[in-house]
Design an enzyme around this catalytic site. Structure first.
Site, PDB file in Angstrom:
ATOM      1  N   SER A  45       3.157  -4.873  -0.729  1.00  0.00           N
ATOM      2  CA  SER A  45       2.598  -5.010   0.691  1.00  0.00           C
ATOM      3  C   SER A  45       3.362  -4.178   1.541  1.00  0.00           C
ATOM      4  O   SER A  45       2.831  -2.934   1.852  1.00  0.00           O
ATOM      5  CB  SER A  45       2.763  -6.418   1.027  1.00  0.00           C
ATOM      6  OG  SER A  45       1.900  -6.577   2.515  1.00  0.00           O
ATOM      7  N   ARG A  46       4.708  -4.657   1.887  1.00  0.00           N
ATOM      8  CA  ARG A  46       5.339  -3.768   2.659  1.00  0.00           C
ATOM      9  C   ARG A  46       6.973  -4.024   2.660  1.00  0.00           C
ATOM     10  O   ARG A  46       7.282  -5.250   2.088  1.00  0.00           O
ATOM     11  CB  ARG A  46       5.383  -3.920   4.326  1.00  0.00           C
ATOM     12  CG  ARG A  46       3.879  -3.455   4.621  1.00  0.00           C
ATOM     13  CD  ARG A  46       4.063  -1.971   4.917  1.00  0.00           C
ATOM     14  NE  ARG A  46       3.016  -1.332   5.701  1.00  0.00           N
ATOM     15  CZ  ARG A  46       2.028  -0.894   4.947  1.00  0.00           C
ATOM     16  NH1 ARG A  46       1.895  -0.778   3.747  1.00  0.00           N
ATOM     17  NH2 ARG A  46       0.690  -0.277   5.525  1.00  0.00           N
ATOM     18  N   CYS A  63       1.150 -10.186   2.232  1.00  0.00           N
ATOM     19  CA  CYS A  63       0.972 -10.480   4.023  1.00  0.00           C
ATOM     20  C   CYS A  63       1.511  -9.375   4.526  1.00  0.00           C
ATOM     21  O   CYS A  63       2.392  -8.464   4.030  1.00  0.00           O
ATOM     22  CB  CYS A  63       1.794 -11.721   4.134  1.00  0.00           C
ATOM     23  SG  CYS A  63       3.488 -11.823   3.796  1.00  0.00           S
ATOM     24  N   PRO A  64       1.042  -9.171   5.659  1.00  0.00           N
ATOM     25  CA  PRO A  64       1.345  -8.006   6.445  1.00  0.00           C
ATOM     26  C   PRO A  64       3.092  -8.018   6.936  1.00  0.00           C
ATOM     27  O   PRO A  64       3.787  -9.226   6.833  1.00  0.00           O
ATOM     28  CB  PRO A  64       0.678  -8.005   7.662  1.00  0.00           C
ATOM     29  CG  PRO A  64      -0.325  -8.902   7.432  1.00  0.00           C
ATOM     30  CD  PRO A  64       0.390  -9.924   6.617  1.00  0.00           C
ATOM     31  N   HIS A 119       4.731   3.807  -3.461  1.00  0.00           N
ATOM     32  CA  HIS A 119       3.564   3.520  -2.419  1.00  0.00           C
ATOM     33  C   HIS A 119       2.194   4.132  -2.965  1.00  0.00           C
ATOM     34  O   HIS A 119       1.621   4.876  -2.403  1.00  0.00           O
ATOM     35  CB  HIS A 119       3.833   4.070  -0.968  1.00  0.00           C
ATOM     36  CG  HIS A 119       3.184   2.956  -0.145  1.00  0.00           C
ATOM     37  ND1 HIS A 119       3.620   2.412   0.933  1.00  0.00           N
ATOM     38  CD2 HIS A 119       1.840   2.725   0.026  1.00  0.00           C
ATOM     39  CE1 HIS A 119       2.809   1.750   1.712  1.00  0.00           C
ATOM     40  NE2 HIS A 119       1.678   1.862   1.202  1.00  0.00           N
ATOM     41  N   GLU A 136      11.620   3.429   2.345  1.00  0.00           N
ATOM     42  CA  GLU A 136      10.684   4.305   2.108  1.00  0.00           C
ATOM     43  C   GLU A 136      10.277   5.546   3.058  1.00  0.00           C
ATOM     44  O   GLU A 136       9.765   6.608   2.516  1.00  0.00           O
ATOM     45  CB  GLU A 136       9.358   3.513   1.433  1.00  0.00           C
ATOM     46  CG  GLU A 136       8.371   3.066   2.541  1.00  0.00           C
ATOM     47  CD  GLU A 136       7.009   2.507   1.910  1.00  0.00           C
ATOM     48  OE1 GLU A 136       7.172   1.550   1.148  1.00  0.00           O
ATOM     49  OE2 GLU A 136       6.017   3.066   2.216  1.00  0.00           O
ATOM     50  N   LYS A 139      -7.765  -9.720   2.268  1.00  0.00           N
ATOM     51  CA  LYS A 139      -8.535  -8.959   1.369  1.00  0.00           C
ATOM     52  C   LYS A 139      -7.910  -8.745   0.021  1.00  0.00           C
ATOM     53  O   LYS A 139      -8.493  -8.856  -1.183  1.00  0.00           O
ATOM     54  CB  LYS A 139      -8.950  -7.778   2.127  1.00  0.00           C
ATOM     55  CG  LYS A 139      -9.927  -7.713   3.096  1.00  0.00           C
ATOM     56  CD  LYS A 139      -9.976  -6.621   3.908  1.00  0.00           C
ATOM     57  CE  LYS A 139      -9.111  -6.077   4.672  1.00  0.00           C
ATOM     58  NZ  LYS A 139      -8.390  -6.972   5.883  1.00  0.00           N
ATOM     59  N   ILE A 140      -6.679  -8.161   0.096  1.00  0.00           N
ATOM     60  CA  ILE A 140      -6.015  -7.870  -1.094  1.00  0.00           C
ATOM     61  C   ILE A 140      -5.515  -9.121  -1.926  1.00  0.00           C
ATOM     62  O   ILE A 140      -5.671  -9.119  -3.257  1.00  0.00           O
ATOM     63  CB  ILE A 140      -4.815  -6.868  -0.832  1.00  0.00           C
ATOM     64  CG1 ILE A 140      -5.341  -5.509  -0.356  1.00  0.00           C
ATOM     65  CG2 ILE A 140      -3.939  -6.584  -2.016  1.00  0.00           C
ATOM     66  CD1 ILE A 140      -4.220  -4.720   0.302  1.00  0.00           C
ATOM     67  N   ASP A 173      -0.503 -19.119   3.157  1.00  0.00           N
ATOM     68  CA  ASP A 173      -0.765 -17.998   4.275  1.00  0.00           C
ATOM     69  C   ASP A 173      -0.698 -18.685   5.521  1.00  0.00           C
ATOM     70  O   ASP A 173      -1.036 -19.651   5.716  1.00  0.00           O
ATOM     71  CB  ASP A 173      -2.507 -17.635   3.887  1.00  0.00           C
ATOM     72  CG  ASP A 173      -2.824 -16.596   4.733  1.00  0.00           C
ATOM     73  OD1 ASP A 173      -2.874 -16.415   5.983  1.00  0.00           O
ATOM     74  OD2 ASP A 173      -3.374 -15.213   4.166  1.00  0.00           O
TER      75      ASP A 173
HETATM   76  P1  NAD Z   1      -5.349  -8.726   5.516  1.00  0.00           P
HETATM   77  O1  NAD Z   1      -5.171  -8.559   7.098  1.00  0.00           O
HETATM   78  O2  NAD Z   1      -6.755  -8.843   4.792  1.00  0.00           O
HETATM   79  O3  NAD Z   1      -4.476  -9.860   4.796  1.00  0.00           O
HETATM   80  C1  NAD Z   1      -3.444 -10.237   5.197  1.00  0.00           C
HETATM   81  C2  NAD Z   1      -3.129 -11.976   5.254  1.00  0.00           C
HETATM   82  O4  NAD Z   1      -1.948 -12.283   5.348  1.00  0.00           O
HETATM   83  C3  NAD Z   1      -4.167 -12.667   5.804  1.00  0.00           C
HETATM   84  O5  NAD Z   1      -4.941 -13.648   5.317  1.00  0.00           O
HETATM   85  C4  NAD Z   1      -3.262 -13.172   6.857  1.00  0.00           C
HETATM   86  O6  NAD Z   1      -3.640 -14.642   7.537  1.00  0.00           O
HETATM   87  C5  NAD Z   1      -1.933 -13.379   6.274  1.00  0.00           C
HETATM   88  N1  NAD Z   1      -0.762 -13.627   7.024  1.00  0.00           N
HETATM   89  C6  NAD Z   1      -0.640 -13.229   8.301  1.00  0.00           C
HETATM   90  N2  NAD Z   1       0.569 -13.641   8.808  1.00  0.00           N
HETATM   91  C7  NAD Z   1       1.332 -14.136   7.594  1.00  0.00           C
HETATM   92  C8  NAD Z   1       2.367 -14.975   7.507  1.00  0.00           C
HETATM   93  N3  NAD Z   1       3.498 -15.035   8.323  1.00  0.00           N
HETATM   94  N4  NAD Z   1       2.749 -15.317   6.199  1.00  0.00           N
HETATM   95  C9  NAD Z   1       1.997 -15.338   5.127  1.00  0.00           C
HETATM   96  N5  NAD Z   1       0.708 -14.905   5.511  1.00  0.00           N
HETATM   97  C10 NAD Z   1       0.440 -14.165   6.531  1.00  0.00           C
HETATM   98  O7  NAD Z   1      -4.513  -7.556   4.890  1.00  0.00           O
HETATM   99  P2  NAD Z   1      -4.728  -6.669   3.403  1.00  0.00           P
HETATM  100  O8  NAD Z   1      -5.806  -5.508   3.613  1.00  0.00           O
HETATM  101  O9  NAD Z   1      -5.247  -7.930   2.387  1.00  0.00           O
HETATM  102  O10 NAD Z   1      -3.337  -6.110   3.285  1.00  0.00           O
HETATM  103  C11 NAD Z   1      -2.191  -6.837   2.990  1.00  0.00           C
HETATM  104  C12 NAD Z   1      -0.858  -5.926   3.232  1.00  0.00           C
HETATM  105  O11 NAD Z   1      -0.846  -5.060   2.159  1.00  0.00           O
HETATM  106  C13 NAD Z   1      -1.345  -4.960   4.382  1.00  0.00           C
HETATM  107  O12 NAD Z   1      -0.513  -5.670   5.447  1.00  0.00           O
HETATM  108  C14 NAD Z   1      -0.571  -3.727   3.979  1.00  0.00           C
HETATM  109  O13 NAD Z   1       1.073  -3.955   4.294  1.00  0.00           O
HETATM  110  C15 NAD Z   1      -0.368  -3.780   2.362  1.00  0.00           C
HETATM  111  N6  NAD Z   1      -1.153  -2.686   2.034  1.00  0.00           N
HETATM  112  C16 NAD Z   1      -0.339  -2.070   0.893  1.00  0.00           C
HETATM  113  C17 NAD Z   1      -1.084  -1.002   0.306  1.00  0.00           C
HETATM  114  C18 NAD Z   1      -0.196  -0.092  -0.848  1.00  0.00           C
HETATM  115  O14 NAD Z   1      -0.990   0.870  -1.150  1.00  0.00           O
HETATM  116  N7  NAD Z   1       0.897  -0.500  -1.357  1.00  0.00           N
HETATM  117  C19 NAD Z   1      -2.404  -0.542   0.644  1.00  0.00           C
HETATM  118  C20 NAD Z   1      -3.074  -1.275   1.608  1.00  0.00           C
HETATM  119  C21 NAD Z   1      -2.434  -2.314   2.349  1.00  0.00           C
END
Ligand code: NAD
Length: 326
Positions: free
Chosen positions: A230-231, A202-203, A292, A260, A154-155, A174
């Site tokens: 992300s993380r 990615c997560p 964050h 963090e 999504k992001i 991905d």
């Molecule tokens: P999402 O689940 O929609 O997308 C994650 C994507 O990563 C998916 O397309 C998945 O296939 C891919 N993925 C899984 N394993 C992978 C790998 N080994 N290598 C590469 N890609 C891989 O999640 P999202 O909503 O887009 O969020 C992404 C990340 O952003 C979350 O996991 C979270 O850690 C982080 N996040 C941060 C904040 C912030 O405020 N900084 C807020 C929300 C989310």
């Protein structure tokens, strides 16, 4: 329904308190994080509500179960803070907010990118002192350059659109490419080799922990711009610092970092035992870290409160738990 709300900040009360009243839920706000040490505070409550840096390991889950908690509400997307196996064993569903405003996170990643690229943080410091000398503030134009997006969920997809808006060529990696999209997927080595900008979406999984390390950094172009919203665990911080000191990066924009959970969401300016690696990283002008806050928009906060409390309503109504972490 009585909710024990952990790691409360003033902005949480602003969004959650009025909405909970409408739902008819009773919330008790605790400042403390939910950890094995604090879990007993939830004794007698029906639900907990916790956030990204709470530490709900097995011991804490057991305490919640013993205290009568029936459901755990996460007011965030990530669920790495919870021992899911233990929650399953205890029969406590874990409900999260899978998407609240992916655009907010991607927009912040873009803000970080352009901060470290165009050095607006340094320009700000100068002009507020009436120093209008722009020496040292030169950046690069993004138009025509290549951006590598890692994780196109999504992001990541919002990021793809924003980066294309800058006129960049976008490539992506991905583990599960979206074949229905028009995104050009490449393998990680090619992404590292071709990208002028790399942004992580990615997560954090065991497979992605420290994916940015000495070896992967060596595969990147000199002068690459790196963004992580992300993380923190995706990057080996010591390797990052070494590469920053060696001048590998034009800029590094971070909204997350490995340590963090020890520092974020509080004012730690007076502590004397700052992590030396993080501290050294933050002293470098090419690095910008925000605490964050990528998610932190009015739209996202409203959505988080609505989805969290609707998750609880679904649980009470015995409806399908569409946001259950399985
Ligand atoms: P999402 O689940 O929609 O997308 C994650 C994507 O990563 C998916 O397309 C998945 O296939 C891919 N993925 C899984 N394993 C992978 C790998 N080994 N290598 C590469 N890609 C891989 O999640 P999202 O909503 O887009 O969020 C992404 C990340 O952003 C979350 O996991 C979270 O850690 C982080 N996040 C941060 C904040 C912030 O405020 N900084 C807020 C929300 C989310």
């Amino acid at each position: 329904m009585k909710i024990a709300f952990f790691d409360t900040k003033p902005y949480d009360k602003l969004t959650f308190a009025p909405l909970a009243e409408k739902f008819g839920y009773e919330i008790t706000f605790f400042d403390e994080r939910l950890t094995p040490e604090t879990a007993a505070k939830a004794n007698g409550f029906d639900a907990t509500c916790s956030f990204v840096n709470d530490d709900v390991k097995a011991e804490a889950v057991q305490t919640l179960k013993d205290g009568g908690v029936k459901v755990m509400l996460l007011r965030c997307a990530g669920f790495d803070s919870v021992d899911l196996d233990k929650a399953k064993e205890c029969g406590i569903p874990v409900l999260r907010v899978p998407a609240y405003s992916p655009d907010s996170v991607a927009e912040h990643a873009a803000a970080l990118l352009q901060t470290v690229n165009r050095k607006t943080h340094l320009g700000f410091n100068k002009t507020r002192n009436f120093n209008f000398n722009i020496d040292g503030l030169m950046g690069i134009a993004l138009v025509g350059k290549t951006a590598g997006v890692i994780g196109t969920g999504k992001i990541g997809k919002c990021s793809v659109n924003i980066l294309r808006g800058f006129g960049m060529k976008v490539i992506a990696y991905d583990a599960f490419p979206d074949k229905s999209s028009d995104i050009e997927y490449v393998d990680l080595d090619e992404l590292y080799a071709r990208s002028d900008v790399i942004t992580l979406h990615c997560p954090l999984f065991p497979a992605t922990k420290h994916m940015i390390n000495k070896e992967s950094i060596a595969k990147m172009k000199d002068g690459v711009l790196l963004v992580n919203s992300s993380r923190g665990g995706l990057i080996n911080t010591e390797d990052l610092l070494e590469a920053v000191k060696a001048g590998k990066f034009r800029g590094v924009g971070l909204d997350v970092c490995e340590k963090e959970h020890e520092y974020f969401f509080e004012d730690r300016s007076n502590i004397t035992d700052k992590d030396p690696v993080l501290n050294e990283l933050l002293q470098d002008d090419r690095v910008v870290l925000t605490g964050h806050q990528a998610f932190f928009t009015e739209e996202a906060m409203t959505a988080i409160a609505e989805v969290t409390l609707n998750n609880l309503k679904a649980f009470i109504d015995g409806a399908e738990l569409v946001n259950e972490v399985k």
